[in-house]
Design a protein around this motif. Structure first.
Motif, PDB file in Angstrom:
ATOM      1  N   ARG A  51       0.831  -1.208   0.000  1.00  0.00           N
ATOM      2  CA  ARG A  51       0.000   0.000   0.000  1.00  0.00           C
ATOM      3  C   ARG A  51       0.864   1.256   0.000  1.00  0.00           C
ATOM      4  O   ARG A  51       0.563   2.231  -0.674  1.00  0.00           O
ATOM      5  N   ALA A  52       1.943   1.219   0.778  1.00  0.00           N
ATOM      6  CA  ALA A  52       2.840   2.373   0.849  1.00  0.00           C
ATOM      7  C   ALA A  52       3.479   2.636  -0.514  1.00  0.00           C
ATOM      8  O   ALA A  52       3.584   3.782  -0.954  1.00  0.00           O
ATOM      9  N   SER A  53       3.877   1.587  -1.212  1.00  0.00           N
ATOM     10  CA  SER A  53       4.504   1.781  -2.518  1.00  0.00           C
ATOM     11  C   SER A  53       3.468   2.275  -3.535  1.00  0.00           C
ATOM     12  O   SER A  53       3.782   3.071  -4.419  1.00  0.00           O
ATOM     13  N   GLU A  54       2.225   1.806  -3.400  1.00  0.00           N
ATOM     14  CA  GLU A  54       1.168   2.279  -4.310  1.00  0.00           C
ATOM     15  C   GLU A  54       0.921   3.768  -4.111  1.00  0.00           C
ATOM     16  O   GLU A  54       0.809   4.513  -5.076  1.00  0.00           O
ATOM     17  N   THR A  55       0.839   4.209  -2.863  1.00  0.00           N
ATOM     18  CA  THR A  55       0.575   5.617  -2.611  1.00  0.00           C
ATOM     19  C   THR A  55       1.747   6.495  -3.034  1.00  0.00           C
ATOM     20  O   THR A  55       1.562   7.580  -3.541  1.00  0.00           O
ATOM     21  N   SER A  56       2.978   5.974  -2.881  1.00  0.00           N
ATOM     22  CA  SER A  56       4.130   6.778  -3.297  1.00  0.00           C
ATOM     23  C   SER A  56       4.209   6.850  -4.836  1.00  0.00           C
ATOM     24  O   SER A  56       4.675   7.844  -5.370  1.00  0.00           O
ATOM     25  N   GLN A  57       3.713   5.826  -5.501  1.00  0.00           N
ATOM     26  CA  GLN A  57       3.708   5.856  -6.972  1.00  0.00           C
ATOM     27  C   GLN A  57       2.642   6.812  -7.501  1.00  0.00           C
ATOM     28  O   GLN A  57       2.784   7.356  -8.581  1.00  0.00           O
ATOM     29  N   GLN A  58       1.569   6.998  -6.729  1.00  0.00           N
ATOM     30  CA  GLN A  58       0.480   7.884  -7.180  1.00  0.00           C
ATOM     31  C   GLN A  58       0.882   9.346  -7.084  1.00  0.00           C
ATOM     32  O   GLN A  58       0.343  10.170  -7.772  1.00  0.00           O
ATOM     33  N   LYS A  59       1.818   9.668  -6.211  1.00  0.00           N
ATOM     34  CA  LYS A  59       2.210  11.073  -6.017  1.00  0.00           C
ATOM     35  C   LYS A  59       3.003  11.617  -7.172  1.00  0.00           C
ATOM     36  O   LYS A  59       3.673  10.970  -7.887  1.00  0.00           O
TER      37      LYS A  59
END
Length: 59
Positions: A51-59
């Motif tokens: 989840r953390a990597s997904e949110t960092s990719q969305q930024k």
């Protein structure tokens, strides 16, 4: 002499054998519970990392 039945364990011996089996069962259950907890913890960590990597990719 060969006609004698095998010696029967006394009640104390039976209790000891039952207790040994019970102790072994309890230890095995405890081991399985710890293993399941560890697997669950690893899964939660992996999920939070994903989840953390997904949110960092969305930024």
């Amino acid at each position: 002499m060969a006609d004698l039945p095998p010696p029967q364990p006394t009640s104390g011996e039976v209790r000891q054998a039952d207790q040994a089996r019970l102790d072994k069962y309890v230890r095995e259950q405890e081991r399985l519970r710890k293993k399941a907890e560890e697997e669950r913890r690893k899964a939660l960590i992996a999920e939070s990392r994903r989840r953390a990597s997904e949110t960092s990719q969305q930024k």
